[in-house]
Design a protein around this motif. Structure first.
Motif, PDB file in Angstrom:
ATOM      1  N   ARG A  96      34.502  33.748  27.247  1.00 48.72           N
ATOM      2  CA  ARG A  96      34.577  32.324  27.572  1.00 48.72           C
ATOM      3  C   ARG A  96      33.614  31.973  28.700  1.00 48.72           C
ATOM      4  N   LEU A  97      33.564  32.837  29.704  1.00 45.47           N
ATOM      5  CA  LEU A  97      32.698  32.595  30.851  1.00 45.47           C
ATOM      6  C   LEU A  97      31.235  32.597  30.425  1.00 45.47           C
ATOM      7  N   ARG A  98      30.832  33.574  29.632  1.00 48.77           N
ATOM      8  CA  ARG A  98      29.432  33.669  29.204  1.00 48.77           C
ATOM      9  C   ARG A  98      29.045  32.498  28.321  1.00 48.77           C
ATOM     10  N   ARG A  99      29.997  31.953  27.555  1.00 51.79           N
ATOM     11  CA  ARG A  99      29.707  30.787  26.713  1.00 51.79           C
ATOM     12  C   ARG A  99      29.738  29.482  27.502  1.00 51.79           C
ATOM     13  N   GLY A 100      30.128  29.545  28.761  1.00 49.24           N
ATOM     14  CA  GLY A 100      30.188  28.345  29.574  1.00 49.24           C
ATOM     15  C   GLY A 100      31.436  27.520  29.376  1.00 49.24           C
ATOM     16  N   GLU A 101      32.479  28.103  28.778  1.00 49.20           N
ATOM     17  CA  GLU A 101      33.715  27.363  28.527  1.00 49.20           C
ATOM     18  C   GLU A 101      34.601  27.313  29.768  1.00 49.20           C
ATOM     19  N   VAL A 102      34.412  28.251  30.694  1.00 47.71           N
ATOM     20  CA  VAL A 102      35.164  28.249  31.951  1.00 47.71           C
ATOM     21  C   VAL A 102      34.192  28.449  33.106  1.00 47.71           C
ATOM     22  N   ASP A 103      34.605  28.005  34.285  1.00 49.76           N
ATOM     23  CA  ASP A 103      33.777  28.151  35.484  1.00 49.76           C
ATOM     24  C   ASP A 103      34.024  29.472  36.193  1.00 49.76           C
ATOM     25  N   LEU A 104      35.272  29.933  36.126  1.00 52.00           N
ATOM     26  CA  LEU A 104      35.672  31.127  36.870  1.00 52.00           C
ATOM     27  C   LEU A 104      36.590  31.986  36.018  1.00 52.00           C
ATOM     28  N   CYS A 105      36.564  33.283  36.283  1.00 51.29           N
ATOM     29  CA  CYS A 105      37.573  34.203  35.756  1.00 51.29           C
ATOM     30  C   CYS A 105      38.221  34.905  36.940  1.00 51.29           C
ATOM     31  N   LEU A 106      39.538  35.061  36.882  1.00 54.41           N
ATOM     32  CA  LEU A 106      40.240  35.879  37.864  1.00 54.41           C
ATOM     33  C   LEU A 106      40.576  37.188  37.171  1.00 54.41           C
ATOM     34  N   SER A 107      39.817  38.222  37.510  1.00 56.67           N
ATOM     35  CA  SER A 107      39.887  39.487  36.781  1.00 56.67           C
ATOM     36  C   SER A 107      40.652  40.539  37.564  1.00 56.67           C
ATOM     37  N   SER A 108      41.428  41.341  36.845  1.00 60.16           N
ATOM     38  CA  SER A 108      42.140  42.466  37.436  1.00 60.16           C
ATOM     39  C   SER A 108      41.456  43.786  37.110  1.00 60.16           C
ATOM     40  N   GLN A 109      40.268  43.720  36.501  1.00 59.70           N
ATOM     41  CA  GLN A 109      39.537  44.921  36.138  1.00 59.70           C
ATOM     42  C   GLN A 109      38.097  44.810  36.633  1.00 59.70           C
ATOM     43  N   PRO A 110      37.446  45.940  36.904  1.00 58.58           N
ATOM     44  CA  PRO A 110      36.045  45.891  37.355  1.00 58.58           C
ATOM     45  C   PRO A 110      35.158  45.226  36.305  1.00 58.58           C
ATOM     46  N   VAL A 111      34.181  44.466  36.772  1.00 56.11           N
ATOM     47  CA  VAL A 111      33.228  43.792  35.878  1.00 56.11           C
ATOM     48  C   VAL A 111      31.831  44.287  36.225  1.00 56.11           C
ATOM     49  N   ASP A 112      31.189  44.926  35.270  1.00 54.72           N
ATOM     50  CA  ASP A 112      29.857  45.491  35.494  1.00 54.72           C
ATOM     51  C   ASP A 112      28.867  44.748  34.601  1.00 54.72           C
ATOM     52  N   ASP A 113      28.339  43.645  35.118  1.00 50.67           N
ATOM     53  CA  ASP A 113      27.404  42.825  34.358  1.00 50.67           C
ATOM     54  C   ASP A 113      26.477  42.150  35.359  1.00 50.67           C
ATOM     55  N   PRO A 114      25.179  42.472  35.350  1.00 50.14           N
ATOM     56  CA  PRO A 114      24.258  41.889  36.329  1.00 50.14           C
ATOM     57  C   PRO A 114      24.126  40.380  36.221  1.00 50.14           C
ATOM     58  N   ALA A 115      24.554  39.799  35.096  1.00 51.29           N
ATOM     59  CA  ALA A 115      24.476  38.347  34.934  1.00 51.29           C
ATOM     60  C   ALA A 115      25.650  37.634  35.589  1.00 51.29           C
ATOM     61  N   LEU A 116      26.629  38.413  36.064  1.00 55.90           N
ATOM     62  CA  LEU A 116      27.833  37.830  36.634  1.00 55.90           C
ATOM     63  C   LEU A 116      27.965  38.190  38.110  1.00 55.90           C
ATOM     64  N   GLU A 117      28.461  37.237  38.863  1.00 52.93           N
ATOM     65  CA  GLU A 117      28.726  37.428  40.294  1.00 52.93           C
ATOM     66  C   GLU A 117      30.215  37.674  40.481  1.00 52.93           C
ATOM     67  N   THR A 118      30.576  38.572  41.397  1.00 52.61           N
ATOM     68  CA  THR A 118      31.987  38.842  41.657  1.00 52.61           C
ATOM     69  C   THR A 118      32.275  38.758  43.147  1.00 52.61           C
ATOM     70  N   ALA A 119      33.492  38.365  43.465  1.00 51.58           N
ATOM     71  CA  ALA A 119      33.960  38.332  44.851  1.00 51.58           C
ATOM     72  C   ALA A 119      35.393  38.826  44.872  1.00 51.58           C
ATOM     73  N   GLU A 120      35.648  39.900  45.605  1.00 49.69           N
ATOM     74  CA  GLU A 120      36.990  40.464  45.660  1.00 49.69           C
ATOM     75  C   GLU A 120      37.944  39.509  46.364  1.00 49.69           C
ATOM     76  N   VAL A 121      39.111  39.307  45.763  1.00 50.69           N
ATOM     77  CA  VAL A 121      40.150  38.454  46.341  1.00 50.69           C
ATOM     78  C   VAL A 121      41.112  39.303  47.158  1.00 50.69           C
TER      79      VAL A 121
END
Length: 294
Positions: free
Chosen positions: A132-157
């Motif tokens: 959904r995020l990559r398609r532009g359907e959402v602005d943010l994801c709240l993830s409980s798993q590591p995300v390894d994608d150089p096209a995505l920015e992450t910030a630990e909560v």
């Protein structure tokens, strides 16, 4: 080129179904079909393969959709950036998360402070919400798993311990901690494979050369504690779940390295982050950290 046919094309391409796309767009099916036909005539190529009532995006349509998604996303970002620049208080933010319970308390506070911001929440598995995020359907994801994608920015909560929940009458209920090998034969309640609880369960048991005795799995992470309270088995739950007095449960520490959940916000590097999205991320991060300390 008029932008409306492009948005219509996006919807039809997403659904690959005229009637479903028409229902989403709130237009008649004949009108939508005519719009797509005019677009194809203008482009000089068919965008869909048609077999009776079935339509499928063809190679021309797939190539065009990539460009359309990119162009419309840029225009939407530009419109939002201009709105932010003139200080408009209204806005919208779309957020995907693996379980809505995590955000519920923070959302109440955000809406109280920003009543004119439209917030849309989507519950999805890890894979689905990133799509959904990559398609532009959402602005943010709240993830409980590591995300390894150089096209995505992450910030630990926050990071929080993951506990073992057992019913109060369970033989382990008198304990304060337990090892993975000790619960290898216990009936285990967890989620399906694309949610963080299952990934963690499989990893912890594999580390001791065992497999969990899974008797129940679901696509609702927040349901695990309730199912454990019914006496159906034991299961892993985040530490924050132990603060909700909603079930007759006992929570044990798990003697295993890495038995934790790391919550992180994820967003696209190449997309404009609206003022509403930035404020939502800041507010909910502050709230979740404050709740974790209390």
């Amino acid at each position: 080129m008029d932008l409306l046919p492009l948005r219509y094309f996006q919807a039809v391409a997403r659904h690959e179904h005229i009637s479903r796309a028409a229902a989403e767009l709130r237009v008649s099916q004949p009108s939508l079909s005519r719009t797509i036909a005019r677009l194809e005539k203008e482009l000089g190529v068919p965008l869909f393969d048609r077999q009776g009532r079935q339509i499928r995006l063809n190679r021309f349509g797939s190539a065009f959709l990539t460009r359309v998604d990119r162009a419309l996303a840029e225009l939407d970002d530009g419109r939002q950036e201009l709105s932010d620049a003139v200080g408009l208080v209204r806005g919208s933010v779309a957020v995907a998360t693996e379980t809505l319970l995590t955000l519920s308390g923070a959302l109440v506070g955000f809406r109280a402070e920003h009543p004119d911001v439209d917030v849309r929440l989507y519950q999805s598995s890890a894979t689905a919400m990133l799509q959904r995020l990559r398609r532009g359907e959402v602005d943010l994801c709240l993830s409980s798993q590591p995300v390894d994608d150089p096209a995505l920015e992450t910030a630990e909560v926050l990071r929080e311990e993951v506990l073992l929940a057992v019913p109060r009458e369970h033989p382990l209920a008198s304990r304060t901690s337990v090892g993975i090998a000790e619960i290898a034969e216990e009936p285990f309640i967890t989620t399906s494979g694309d949610f963080w609880q299952r990934e963690l369960t499989d990893r912890l048991f594999a580390a001791v050369g065992r497999r969990a005795n899974i008797v129940c799995e679901s696509d609702e992470p927040a349901a695990s504690a309730f199912l454990v309270s019914l006496g159906l088995g034991v299961g892993l739950v985040p530490e924050m779940a132990s603060r909700y007095d909603v079930a007759p449960l006992v929570f044990l520490h798990v003697d295993a390295p890495g038995c934790e959940r790391v919550l992180s916000y994820v967003w696209r590097r190449d997309a404009y982050s609206s003022a509403a999205a930035r404020r939502f991320r800041e507010h909910t991060t502050e709230t979740l950290r404050r709740e974790a300390r209390s």
